[in-house]
Design an enzyme around this catalytic site. Sequence first.
Site, PDB file in Angstrom:
ATOM      1  N   GLY A 169      80.941  26.061   7.460  1.00 55.87           N
ATOM      2  CA  GLY A 169      80.915  27.329   6.717  1.00 55.87           C
ATOM      3  C   GLY A 169      79.471  27.725   6.454  1.00 55.87           C
ATOM      4  O   GLY A 169      78.541  27.306   7.153  1.00 55.87           O
ATOM      5  N   GLY A 170      79.297  28.492   5.391  1.00 50.60           N
ATOM      6  CA  GLY A 170      77.960  28.963   5.038  1.00 50.60           C
ATOM      7  C   GLY A 170      76.991  27.830   4.759  1.00 50.60           C
ATOM      8  O   GLY A 170      75.773  28.023   4.778  1.00 50.60           O
ATOM      9  N   GLY A 404      53.357  36.606  34.498  1.00 47.71           N
ATOM     10  CA  GLY A 404      53.338  36.758  33.048  1.00 47.71           C
ATOM     11  C   GLY A 404      53.313  35.414  32.346  1.00 47.71           C
ATOM     12  O   GLY A 404      52.750  35.273  31.251  1.00 47.71           O
ATOM     13  N   ALA A 405      53.920  34.419  32.999  1.00 46.51           N
ATOM     14  CA  ALA A 405      53.967  33.092  32.375  1.00 46.51           C
ATOM     15  C   ALA A 405      52.564  32.503  32.247  1.00 46.51           C
ATOM     16  O   ALA A 405      52.290  31.733  31.318  1.00 46.51           O
ATOM     17  CB  ALA A 405      54.866  32.167  33.187  1.00 46.51           C
TER      18      ALA A 405
HETATM   19  C1  HXC Z   1      86.195  20.095  -3.389  1.00 50.16           C
HETATM   20  C2  HXC Z   1      86.524  18.630  -1.673  1.00 50.16           C
HETATM   21  C3  HXC Z   1      86.009  19.565  -0.754  1.00 50.16           C
HETATM   22  C4  HXC Z   1      85.566  20.812  -1.253  1.00 50.16           C
HETATM   23  C5  HXC Z   1      86.540  17.798   0.333  1.00 50.16           C
HETATM   24  N1  HXC Z   1      86.853  17.560  -0.957  1.00 50.16           N
HETATM   25  N2  HXC Z   1      86.026  19.022   0.480  1.00 50.16           N
HETATM   26  N3  HXC Z   1      86.603  18.899  -2.971  1.00 50.16           N
HETATM   27  N4  HXC Z   1      85.680  21.032  -2.568  1.00 50.16           N
HETATM   28  N5  HXC Z   1      85.057  21.731  -0.457  1.00 50.16           N
HETATM   29  C6  HXC Z   1      87.403  16.336  -1.497  1.00 50.16           C
HETATM   30  C7  HXC Z   1      88.829  16.089  -1.074  1.00 50.16           C
HETATM   31  O1  HXC Z   1      89.698  16.736  -1.942  1.00 50.16           O
HETATM   32  C8  HXC Z   1      88.926  14.586  -1.176  1.00 50.16           C
HETATM   33  O2  HXC Z   1      89.080  14.240  -2.537  1.00 50.16           O
HETATM   34  C9  HXC Z   1      87.552  14.123  -0.789  1.00 50.16           C
HETATM   35  O3  HXC Z   1      86.683  15.248  -0.961  1.00 50.16           O
HETATM   36  C10 HXC Z   1      87.451  13.698   0.640  1.00 50.16           C
HETATM   37  O4  HXC Z   1      88.053  14.666   1.449  1.00 50.16           O
HETATM   38  P1  HXC Z   1      89.093  14.308   2.610  1.00 50.16           P
HETATM   39  O5  HXC Z   1      89.725  15.576   3.021  1.00 50.16           O
HETATM   40  O6  HXC Z   1      89.969  13.187   2.167  1.00 50.16           O
HETATM   41  O7  HXC Z   1      88.105  13.748   3.717  1.00 50.16           O
HETATM   42  P2  HXC Z   1      88.176  13.919   5.276  1.00 50.16           P
HETATM   43  O8  HXC Z   1      89.554  13.658   5.771  1.00 50.16           O
HETATM   44  O9  HXC Z   1      87.057  13.105   5.830  1.00 50.16           O
HETATM   45  O10 HXC Z   1      87.863  15.467   5.563  1.00 50.16           O
HETATM   46  C11 HXC Z   1      86.661  16.012   5.238  1.00 50.16           C
HETATM   47  C12 HXC Z   1      86.714  17.557   5.345  1.00 50.16           C
HETATM   48  C13 HXC Z   1      87.888  18.094   4.521  1.00 50.16           C
HETATM   49  C14 HXC Z   1      86.923  17.941   6.822  1.00 50.16           C
HETATM   50  C15 HXC Z   1      85.366  18.098   4.896  1.00 50.16           C
HETATM   51  O11 HXC Z   1      87.805  17.528   3.226  1.00 50.16           O
HETATM   52  C16 HXC Z   1      87.883  19.565   4.385  1.00 50.16           C
HETATM   53  O12 HXC Z   1      88.284  20.296   5.289  1.00 50.16           O
HETATM   54  N6  HXC Z   1      87.432  20.043   3.216  1.00 50.16           N
HETATM   55  C17 HXC Z   1      87.430  21.450   2.916  1.00 50.16           C
HETATM   56  C18 HXC Z   1      86.329  22.101   3.630  1.00 50.16           C
HETATM   57  C19 HXC Z   1      86.207  23.519   3.227  1.00 50.16           C
HETATM   58  O13 HXC Z   1      87.074  24.351   3.547  1.00 50.16           O
HETATM   59  N7  HXC Z   1      85.144  23.783   2.454  1.00 50.16           N
HETATM   60  C20 HXC Z   1      84.874  25.102   2.005  1.00 50.16           C
HETATM   61  C21 HXC Z   1      84.214  25.778   3.176  1.00 50.16           C
HETATM   62  S1  HXC Z   1      83.625  27.291   2.768  1.00 50.16           S
HETATM   63  P3  HXC Z   1      89.772  12.868  -2.983  1.00 50.16           P
HETATM   64  O14 HXC Z   1      89.841  12.978  -4.465  1.00 50.16           O
HETATM   65  O15 HXC Z   1      91.112  12.839  -2.307  1.00 50.16           O
HETATM   66  O16 HXC Z   1      88.884  11.761  -2.525  1.00 50.16           O
HETATM   67  C22 HXC Z   1      82.067  27.013   2.353  1.00 50.16           C
HETATM   68  C23 HXC Z   1      81.384  28.255   2.034  1.00 50.16           C
HETATM   69  C24 HXC Z   1      79.964  28.009   1.820  1.00 50.16           C
HETATM   70  O17 HXC Z   1      81.588  25.968   2.300  1.00 50.16           O
HETATM   71  C25 HXC Z   1      79.348  29.340   1.717  1.00 50.16           C
HETATM   72  C26 HXC Z   1      77.895  29.272   1.491  1.00 50.16           C
HETATM   73  C27 HXC Z   1      77.302  30.605   1.554  1.00 50.16           C
END
Ligand code: HXC
Length: 510
Positions: A169-170, A404-405
């Site tokens: 993501g971002g 040019g290079a």
């Molecule tokens: C809160 C999160 C989290 C998040 C993971 N966790 N991502 N908590 N916010 N964004 C937590 C899970 O709930 C879990 O908690 C622990 O971290 C580990 O995650 P798992 O899913 O068990 O791990 P894994 O299977 O290795 O997968 C990792 C992952 C997946 C692929 C990153 O967690 C995932 O898809 N997370 C969401 C990603 C996402 O959509 N993020 C937002 C993107 S948008 P527990 O308590 O069970 O250990 C973004 C915008 C940014 O980032 C913009 C900036 C401008």
Amino acid sequence: MSANIAEVERRRAAAKLGGGQKRIDAQHAKGRLTARERLEVLLDEDSFEEIDMYVEHNCVDFGMAEQHIPGDGVVTGSGTINGRLVYVFSQDFTVFGGSLSERHAEKICKVMDAAMKVGAPVIGLNDSGGARIQEGVASLGGYAEVFQRNVMASGVIPQLSLIMGPCAGGAVYSPSMTDFIFMVEDSSYMFVTGPEVVKTVTNEVVTQEELGGASTHTVKSGVADLACENDIVALLQARDFMDFLPASNREDVPERPTNDPWDRLEESLDTIIPASANQPYDMHEVIRKTVDEGEFFEIQPKHAANIICGFGRVEGRTVGVVANQPMVLAGVLDIDSSKKAARFVRFCDAFNIPIVTLVDVPGFLPGTAQEHNGIIKHGAKLLFAYAEATVPKITVITRKAYGGAYDVMASKHLRGDLNYAWPTAEIAVMGAKGAVEIIFRQDRDNPEKIAEKTKEYEDRFANPFVAASKGFIDEVIMPHSTRKRIALGLRKLRNKELANPWKKHDNIPL
Ligand code: HXC
């Protein structure tokens, strides 16, 4: 008193446990180190001083009021690498998946601000699920605070990102605005939208690794600079890498003692250029035989390999090396190589790193693919970068410098300080065959005449002396003396002073 001390120890131990042993074990099972273990490898022994260990998030939604883990998913502070100060942050995947909350972002911003104040690099170890989903816009604001600091720090202090887990993501935009990105193979990925969204929107089926793994970004996209086998290799590479960089744009390059004689002669370079102009040779050999102890830290070795960029040292002091690579696409300049080298040249210029350019370039790559994708604008990036650079610039033309290079590759006309050519240099508008086919088009059915004219063109232009007679080449040097001439040149240029006219900023063709 002792109770107070015990309380500190208890709190420290709790913070160090992050998200708990189970999650630490899960991290290890993925072949990854924890945030703190990574810092132990990255920094000199016992040099890490942590700050903000007890910071907690301020979110009360979605059950977060009951879940507080000290540190809030990122370990921050400072330490040293081979005795030199660096600021660091290391995201802790065991705590809410290393996700970025408002407070987590504040911690990162605090070390960035401290690094800017004193002029020291920032190294970020990224391992995060992105925005802390429970926090919503507070997290987005946190990201933007980090982004703004990345931009302010750009060109002021070196910024290095290690991607050691998810970065999606971002969240990718903070590393992308830092100077260099190292990724861990088969364990890290970077993409703006993940495979599921890709499938929904474009119908493409792609794995995380194919979409944004280390090989994708270090071979195809050029987003990252180095793919490393595992966490340890990445961290050790980062240590070596930082040794080349000054602490800030106010500092001179670091100096490291060397036993390699500055005037070492390399007889083997006298015969490295093959008899036939179409035969390649490995420009890495020229680089290794020129820099101290043959030590060269190449960046993006597998992306746009027709140009080589990296750091070496001469007389113990860092130089940036840019070199055409005849082994790949005959060393031609194309979109990717122009972008790669332009960014590298600008980094060197921002951080007072002299640039040594080794030239063997047959020109720009022709074709619709290049033209339609904007080689005009992208090629101009490298031209622009060299032209605006005020650091010492030493150029050695080993063989071809066509069209040019020739101008682009740190020529005299772009304020090259010392422009050398080997006796094998050919400096011309184009290769003899192509030139004759154009000038003597009417004789194209007369192979004897074409051969005669080609020979004539070669005799006239396939040498460094026409350019030298005009002062475009300062001296025709013996290949074996390349290191010595560069070392002498760099010594002379140490106190070079050159400034561009005042401007708010330039408008490099992006
Ligand atoms: C809160 C999160 C989290 C998040 C993971 N966790 N991502 N908590 N916010 N964004 C937590 C899970 O709930 C879990 O908690 C622990 O971290 C580990 O995650 P798992 O899913 O068990 O791990 P894994 O299977 O290795 O997968 C990792 C992952 C997946 C692929 C990153 O967690 C995932 O898809 N997370 C969401 C990603 C996402 O959509 N993020 C937002 C993107 S948008 P527990 O308590 O069970 O250990 C973004 C915008 C940014 O980032 C913009 C900036 C401008």
